[in-house]
Design a protein around this motif. Structure first.
Motif, PDB file in Angstrom:
ATOM      1  N   TRP A   1      31.570  28.024 115.957  1.00  0.00           N
ATOM      2  CA  TRP A   1      32.275  27.903 117.233  1.00  0.00           C
ATOM      3  C   TRP A   1      31.326  27.168 118.165  1.00  0.00           C
ATOM      4  CZ3 TRP A   1      32.091  32.422 114.285  1.00  0.00           C
ATOM      5  CH2 TRP A   1      33.303  32.964 113.868  1.00  0.00           C
ATOM      6  N   ASP A   2      31.745  26.080 118.746  1.00  0.00           N
ATOM      7  CA  ASP A   2      31.002  25.289 119.769  1.00  0.00           C
ATOM      8  C   ASP A   2      30.395  23.976 119.297  1.00  0.00           C
ATOM      9  OD1 ASP A   2      30.338  25.023 122.555  1.00  0.00           O
ATOM     10  OD2 ASP A   2      28.260  25.290 122.000  1.00  0.00           O
ATOM     11  N   LYS A   3      30.150  23.104 120.328  1.00  0.00           N
ATOM     12  CA  LYS A   3      29.832  21.692 120.100  1.00  0.00           C
ATOM     13  C   LYS A   3      28.496  21.363 119.441  1.00  0.00           C
ATOM     14  CE  LYS A   3      33.218  19.239 121.815  1.00  0.00           C
ATOM     15  NZ  LYS A   3      34.050  19.829 122.815  1.00  0.00           N
ATOM     16  N   ARG A   4      27.391  21.852 120.001  1.00  0.00           N
ATOM     17  CA  ARG A   4      26.098  21.373 119.508  1.00  0.00           C
ATOM     18  C   ARG A   4      25.896  21.707 118.045  1.00  0.00           C
ATOM     19  NH1 ARG A   4      22.184  22.496 124.624  1.00  0.00           N
ATOM     20  NH2 ARG A   4      22.975  24.600 124.581  1.00  0.00           N
ATOM     21  N   VAL A   5      26.245  22.935 117.678  1.00  0.00           N
ATOM     22  CA  VAL A   5      26.066  23.368 116.300  1.00  0.00           C
ATOM     23  C   VAL A   5      27.085  22.633 115.405  1.00  0.00           C
ATOM     24  CG1 VAL A   5      25.812  25.359 114.804  1.00  0.00           C
ATOM     25  CG2 VAL A   5      25.278  25.567 117.211  1.00  0.00           C
ATOM     26  N   TRP A   6      28.224  22.328 115.961  1.00  0.00           N
ATOM     27  CA  TRP A   6      29.247  21.554 115.243  1.00  0.00           C
ATOM     28  C   TRP A   6      28.681  20.159 114.914  1.00  0.00           C
ATOM     29  CZ3 TRP A   6      34.574  19.976 117.847  1.00  0.00           C
ATOM     30  CH2 TRP A   6      35.390  19.386 116.883  1.00  0.00           C
ATOM     31  N   ILE A   7      28.058  19.518 115.885  1.00  0.00           N
ATOM     32  CA  ILE A   7      27.474  18.186 115.643  1.00  0.00           C
ATOM     33  C   ILE A   7      26.389  18.285 114.567  1.00  0.00           C
ATOM     34  CG2 ILE A   7      26.181  16.255 116.671  1.00  0.00           C
ATOM     35  CD1 ILE A   7      27.444  17.080 119.396  1.00  0.00           C
ATOM     36  N   ALA A   8      25.528  19.326 114.683  1.00  0.00           N
ATOM     37  CA  ALA A   8      24.452  19.501 113.702  1.00  0.00           C
ATOM     38  C   ALA A   8      25.034  19.670 112.297  1.00  0.00           C
ATOM     39  CB  ALA A   8      23.592  20.706 114.079  1.00  0.00           C
ATOM     40  N   LEU A   9      26.117  20.430 112.183  1.00  0.00           N
ATOM     41  CA  LEU A   9      26.730  20.638 110.867  1.00  0.00           C
ATOM     42  C   LEU A   9      27.360  19.347 110.354  1.00  0.00           C
ATOM     43  CD1 LEU A   9      28.237  24.177 111.360  1.00  0.00           C
ATOM     44  CD2 LEU A   9      26.698  23.503 109.510  1.00  0.00           C
ATOM     45  N   GLU A  10      27.960  18.607 111.248  1.00  0.00           N
ATOM     46  CA  GLU A  10      28.565  17.329 110.886  1.00  0.00           C
ATOM     47  C   GLU A  10      27.493  16.387 110.311  1.00  0.00           C
ATOM     48  OE1 GLU A  10      31.783  16.748 110.889  1.00  0.00           O
ATOM     49  OE2 GLU A  10      31.464  14.667 110.261  1.00  0.00           O
ATOM     50  N   LEU A  11      26.324  16.377 110.931  1.00  0.00           N
ATOM     51  CA  LEU A  11      25.230  15.511 110.476  1.00  0.00           C
ATOM     52  C   LEU A  11      24.570  16.046 109.202  1.00  0.00           C
ATOM     53  CD1 LEU A  11      23.635  14.821 113.968  1.00  0.00           C
ATOM     54  CD2 LEU A  11      24.577  13.056 112.446  1.00  0.00           C
ATOM     55  N   SER A  12      24.677  17.354 108.965  1.00  0.00           N
ATOM     56  CA  SER A  12      23.961  17.979 107.848  1.00  0.00           C
ATOM     57  C   SER A  12      24.572  17.672 106.489  1.00  0.00           C
ATOM     58  CB  SER A  12      23.947  19.504 108.032  1.00  0.00           C
ATOM     59  OG  SER A  12      25.232  20.025 107.752  1.00  0.00           O
ATOM     60  N   GLY A  13      25.868  17.349 106.468  1.00  0.00           N
ATOM     61  CA  GLY A  13      26.557  17.133 105.195  1.00  0.00           C
ATOM     62  C   GLY A  13      26.943  18.444 104.523  1.00  0.00           C
ATOM     63  N   LEU A  14      26.681  19.600 105.154  1.00  0.00           N
ATOM     64  CA  LEU A  14      27.051  20.896 104.583  1.00  0.00           C
ATOM     65  C   LEU A  14      28.556  21.116 104.717  1.00  0.00           C
ATOM     66  CD1 LEU A  14      24.183  23.005 106.238  1.00  0.00           C
ATOM     67  CD2 LEU A  14      24.416  22.604 103.773  1.00  0.00           C
ATOM     68  N   ASP A  15      29.066  21.989 103.863  1.00  0.00           N
ATOM     69  CA  ASP A  15      30.479  22.336 103.911  1.00  0.00           C
ATOM     70  C   ASP A  15      30.672  23.361 105.036  1.00  0.00           C
ATOM     71  OD1 ASP A  15      33.060  22.333 103.061  1.00  0.00           O
ATOM     72  OD2 ASP A  15      32.748  23.832 101.480  1.00  0.00           O
ATOM     73  N   TYR A  16      31.562  23.077 105.983  1.00  0.00           N
ATOM     74  CA  TYR A  16      31.729  24.008 107.108  1.00  0.00           C
ATOM     75  C   TYR A  16      33.136  23.913 107.665  1.00  0.00           C
ATOM     76  CZ  TYR A  16      31.832  20.156 110.427  1.00  0.00           C
ATOM     77  OH  TYR A  16      32.214  19.025 111.119  1.00  0.00           O
TER      78      TYR A  16
END
Ligand SMILES: N[C@@H](CCC(=O)N[C@@H](CS)C(=O)NCC(=O)O)C(=O)O
Length: 223
Positions: free
Chosen positions: A5-20
């Protein structure tokens, strides 16, 4: 599967290539799914299997720890510096964003606007000269920590407080342009109307807006 839930961690996950999966919640309504993970009822919050955790910086570092693609530099000294500037963002830039937006009298708006600008300039002076991102040509930890707040300058502070954009050639201007064209950020950014609507309650400093607004009105930092 990670749930966020929320933007910054969402961006980090998007960049990480992890499944989320990203779940949009209204943190003002404190839905049970958020409260189960963060009893304080604030975003960001993240669930990884049956384990959950919260707090922006803690979650940003957790995502970096479990990801192959690192946002934090691997050199310990450079890593400490990124953490130092992330702390500056949480301690000085974000609270001053709210002070600027919640101020109702013209002189207070001017005062907090100057303070916000000063804190952003301190960050920009610490940034790599060429950039356009904080540590160089690639997006990294500090950019993700501050990015969503910088995008709120033209989308929220400009319409509500008359924030004046920097020149395109300035270091800050080049930073904004880089953030505005970064795919992971664009993918996680809402439309202009939603920004205006979400922040109207802060711009009018309406009573009972949020824990954040209350903390700022009481002269405290973020909850
Ligand atoms: N220290 C917390 C602060 C989180 C925070 O301020 N979250 C805001 C959204 S940006 C929120 O959930 N607001 C709801 C409220 O204030 O009730 C962190 O960095 O994670």
């Amino acid at each position: 599967m990670l749930t966020v839930w929320d933007k910054r961690v969402w961006i980090a996950l998007e960049l990480s290539g992890l499944d989320y999966q990203y779940i949009e919640v209204d943190p003002y309504k404190k839905p049970k799914e958020l409260m189960d993970v963060n009893p304080r009822g604030l975003v960001p919050a993240l669930r990884d299997g049956d384990w959950g955790c919260y707090e922006s910086t803690v979650l940003m570092e957790y995502v970096d720890d479990i990801s192959q693609k690192k946002l934090l530099p691997q050199n310990p000294k450079a890593k400490a510096e990124s953490r130092l500037w992330a702390d500056h963002i949480s301690r000085n830039i974000v609270p001053n964003f709210y002070r600027y937006l919640q101020a109702q009298e013209a002189d207070k708006q001017a005062e907090h606007g100057r303070e916000f600008e000063k804190q952003v300039n301190i960050l920009m002076e610490a940034a790599d000269l060429e950039g356009p991102f904080f540590t160089g040509s690639q997006i990294s930890f500090v950019d993700v920590m501050v990015g969503p707040w910088i995008l709120r300058c033209p989308r929220v502070l400009q319409p509500y407080r008359g924030w004046v954009p920097p020149t395109k050639e300035s270091r800050f201007g080049r930073f904004i342009a880089a953030l505005e064209s970064e795919e992971s950020i664009l993918k996680t950014t809402s439309g202009a109307e939603l920004y205006l609507d979400s922040y109207e309650r802060y711009a009018e400093n309406r009573p009972n807006t949020s824990q954040v607004a209350k903390a700022i009105n009481e002269g405290r930092g973020l909850p």
